[in-house]
Write a protein that holds these residues in place. Sequence first.
Motif, PDB file in Angstrom:
ATOM      1  N   MET A  98       0.819  -1.204   0.000  1.00  0.00           N
ATOM      2  CA  MET A  98       0.000   0.000   0.000  1.00  0.00           C
ATOM      3  C   MET A  98       0.858   1.261   0.000  1.00  0.00           C
ATOM      4  N   ASP A  99       0.509   2.181  -0.858  1.00  0.00           N
ATOM      5  CA  ASP A  99       1.222   3.456  -0.951  1.00  0.00           C
ATOM      6  C   ASP A  99       1.125   4.210   0.378  1.00  0.00           C
ATOM      7  N   ILE A 145      -3.786  11.586   0.982  1.00  0.00           N
ATOM      8  CA  ILE A 145      -4.711  12.674   1.297  1.00  0.00           C
ATOM      9  C   ILE A 145      -5.717  12.883   0.166  1.00  0.00           C
ATOM     10  N   LYS A 146      -5.242  12.766  -1.072  1.00  0.00           N
ATOM     11  CA  LYS A 146      -6.097  13.052  -2.219  1.00  0.00           C
ATOM     12  C   LYS A 146      -6.920  11.853  -2.658  1.00  0.00           C
ATOM     13  N   HIS A 147      -6.383  10.639  -2.500  1.00  0.00           N
ATOM     14  CA  HIS A 147      -7.038   9.458  -3.072  1.00  0.00           C
ATOM     15  C   HIS A 147      -7.067   8.301  -2.072  1.00  0.00           C
ATOM     16  N   PRO A 148      -7.623   8.468  -0.895  1.00  0.00           N
ATOM     17  CA  PRO A 148      -7.461   7.449   0.151  1.00  0.00           C
ATOM     18  C   PRO A 148      -8.026   6.078  -0.201  1.00  0.00           C
ATOM     19  N   LEU A 149      -9.281   6.024  -0.625  1.00  0.00           N
ATOM     20  CA  LEU A 149      -9.898   4.729  -0.873  1.00  0.00           C
ATOM     21  C   LEU A 149      -9.494   4.147  -2.228  1.00  0.00           C
ATOM     22  N   LEU A 150      -9.121   4.988  -3.175  1.00  0.00           N
ATOM     23  CA  LEU A 150      -8.620   4.491  -4.457  1.00  0.00           C
ATOM     24  C   LEU A 150      -7.304   3.745  -4.253  1.00  0.00           C
ATOM     25  N   ILE A 151      -6.444   4.267  -3.385  1.00  0.00           N
ATOM     26  CA  ILE A 151      -5.189   3.579  -3.071  1.00  0.00           C
ATOM     27  C   ILE A 151      -5.479   2.226  -2.431  1.00  0.00           C
ATOM     28  N   LEU A 152      -6.442   2.192  -1.537  1.00  0.00           N
ATOM     29  CA  LEU A 152      -6.827   0.940  -0.892  1.00  0.00           C
ATOM     30  C   LEU A 152      -7.354  -0.057  -1.926  1.00  0.00           C
ATOM     31  N   PHE A 168     -17.849   8.369   5.177  1.00  0.00           N
ATOM     32  CA  PHE A 168     -16.490   8.438   4.620  1.00  0.00           C
ATOM     33  C   PHE A 168     -15.449   8.477   5.730  1.00  0.00           C
ATOM     34  N   CYS A 169     -15.634   9.356   6.698  1.00  0.00           N
ATOM     35  CA  CYS A 169     -14.672   9.462   7.797  1.00  0.00           C
ATOM     36  C   CYS A 169     -14.581   8.157   8.585  1.00  0.00           C
ATOM     37  N   PRO A 199      -5.675   1.299   7.519  1.00  0.00           N
ATOM     38  CA  PRO A 199      -4.327   1.546   8.058  1.00  0.00           C
ATOM     39  C   PRO A 199      -3.824   2.976   7.828  1.00  0.00           C
ATOM     40  N   MET A 200      -4.454   3.700   6.897  1.00  0.00           N
ATOM     41  CA  MET A 200      -3.986   5.039   6.556  1.00  0.00           C
ATOM     42  C   MET A 200      -4.643   6.134   7.412  1.00  0.00           C
ATOM     43  N   ARG A 201      -5.432   5.743   8.398  1.00  0.00           N
ATOM     44  CA  ARG A 201      -6.256   6.717   9.134  1.00  0.00           C
ATOM     45  C   ARG A 201      -5.427   7.817   9.792  1.00  0.00           C
ATOM     46  N   THR A 202      -4.348   7.468  10.479  1.00  0.00           N
ATOM     47  CA  THR A 202      -3.568   8.482  11.207  1.00  0.00           C
ATOM     48  C   THR A 202      -2.978   9.494  10.251  1.00  0.00           C
ATOM     49  N   PHE A 203      -2.369   9.006   9.178  1.00  0.00           N
ATOM     50  CA  PHE A 203      -1.761   9.906   8.195  1.00  0.00           C
ATOM     51  C   PHE A 203      -2.818  10.808   7.582  1.00  0.00           C
ATOM     52  N   PHE A 204      -3.964  10.226   7.190  1.00  0.00           N
ATOM     53  CA  PHE A 204      -4.982  10.996   6.498  1.00  0.00           C
ATOM     54  C   PHE A 204      -5.520  12.125   7.370  1.00  0.00           C
ATOM     55  N   PHE A 205      -5.918  11.820   8.586  1.00  0.00           N
ATOM     56  CA  PHE A 205      -6.569  12.837   9.421  1.00  0.00           C
ATOM     57  C   PHE A 205      -5.584  13.879   9.958  1.00  0.00           C
ATOM     58  N   THR A 206      -4.332  13.528  10.126  1.00  0.00           N
ATOM     59  CA  THR A 206      -3.360  14.508  10.640  1.00  0.00           C
ATOM     60  C   THR A 206      -2.775  15.377   9.531  1.00  0.00           C
TER      61      THR A 206
END
Length: 404
Positions: A61-62, A68-75, A218-219, A226-233
């Motif tokens: 996973m990237d 930030i821009k494409h969270p679920l697309l990366i998933l 969405f939130c 796994p990307m939650r911390t990075f995304f929200f901060t």
Amino acid sequence: MRLGRQGAWRAGFFAALAVFYGILFLLVCRTGFYDIAGAHNDRVFSADDVYFVTSFFSQTMDTSARIIKHPLLILFGCAFTRMEHLILGTISMEHHYMLIVMMQIGVGWLCVVVLNRILEEQYKLDTRHALLLCAIFGLSFSTLFYIYVGESYIYSALILLLTFYFARRQNLPVTVILGVLAAGVTITNAALWAVIVVCSGAALRRKLTTLLLGGGAFCSIVALTPMRTFFFTKLIPGALGSANSFSDHFSPLGVVRRVFFAFFGSTGFYLDTMDQSAFGDFVGDALAFLPSASLPIIAAGLVWVGLLAWAVLRHFRSPLLYAPLAVLGCNLFLHGALQYGLKEAFLYSLHHLPAQVCIAALPMTPEADPRERRTAAWILGVYGVCLVVLNLPGYYALAQYLSK
């Protein structure tokens, strides 16, 4: 009998479109474009296809700021690639790219199917007129480009078209899911999803409920990844940084010129190009559009703008106008007035082309008088012919560039 003929027209059109997309895929494969060994981003019209194919669609996973821009697309890309490896084993990066494009061909074809449903069911267009607009969308340069080049935009187009359809039907569960997908594919599209919901005719309480459920869902889903911390901060600092990095500062006349060619030129046509990226990188090893084109293409673009303006003025009271006009207006504000990404605004074509096509449909609705419908049909027919004929030299030049 008439319904039978209409069904035959639809079936024939969508079958022909599928065959055309398949043949075009085989032709692109022959150019070697999908062999990306040693290739770089921005090689064609600022598309980040190399990164998209190797990092978004990766078994690992990237973890870059693009989350930030494409969270679920990366998933999704990670899950797709792991499934691909499970079924096919180890394959070349070229074949991996081809599989992604095969999926995008299906997504692009579905975009046209959904558009036809919108035009016939909600705009009440005659089948022939609906298919004419579907052909314009399906054969526009931006649609074809983002079907065959790995990027997020064809997914965004499908989600926005589905939102137009289901928000107007006031289908709350599906509209909420589409809100999650819109933000998950491209975070800024959450705003476009929201304006469609607001402008689609439901009661105020229902609109607010849909917006709150969509945002909350969405939130919640991102919070489970796994990307939650990075995304929200990093969301707010990243958004501000992106605005500073990609905002341009052209003069008013420069903005008007670039907006015309980006919004109403390159959406449909292959414009004049320069052999470097939009920011002047990779000289001799990249293509980017210039804000210029041949006189016939400029004339066709002006006719399209005139048709949209005519549709807005003649049907400004139609509830069918508000959602697509709001989507187009949001894009014009972001990429025109604020100049965010204006230098490479072709990237965002599929964020507003579906809205433009819906606006162009208004002069052919039952509310329009017969003369207006005939005139609009002739204009669109000529415009459709121009999409094919005037783009041929550009497609030949592009094929030569991809094959070298």
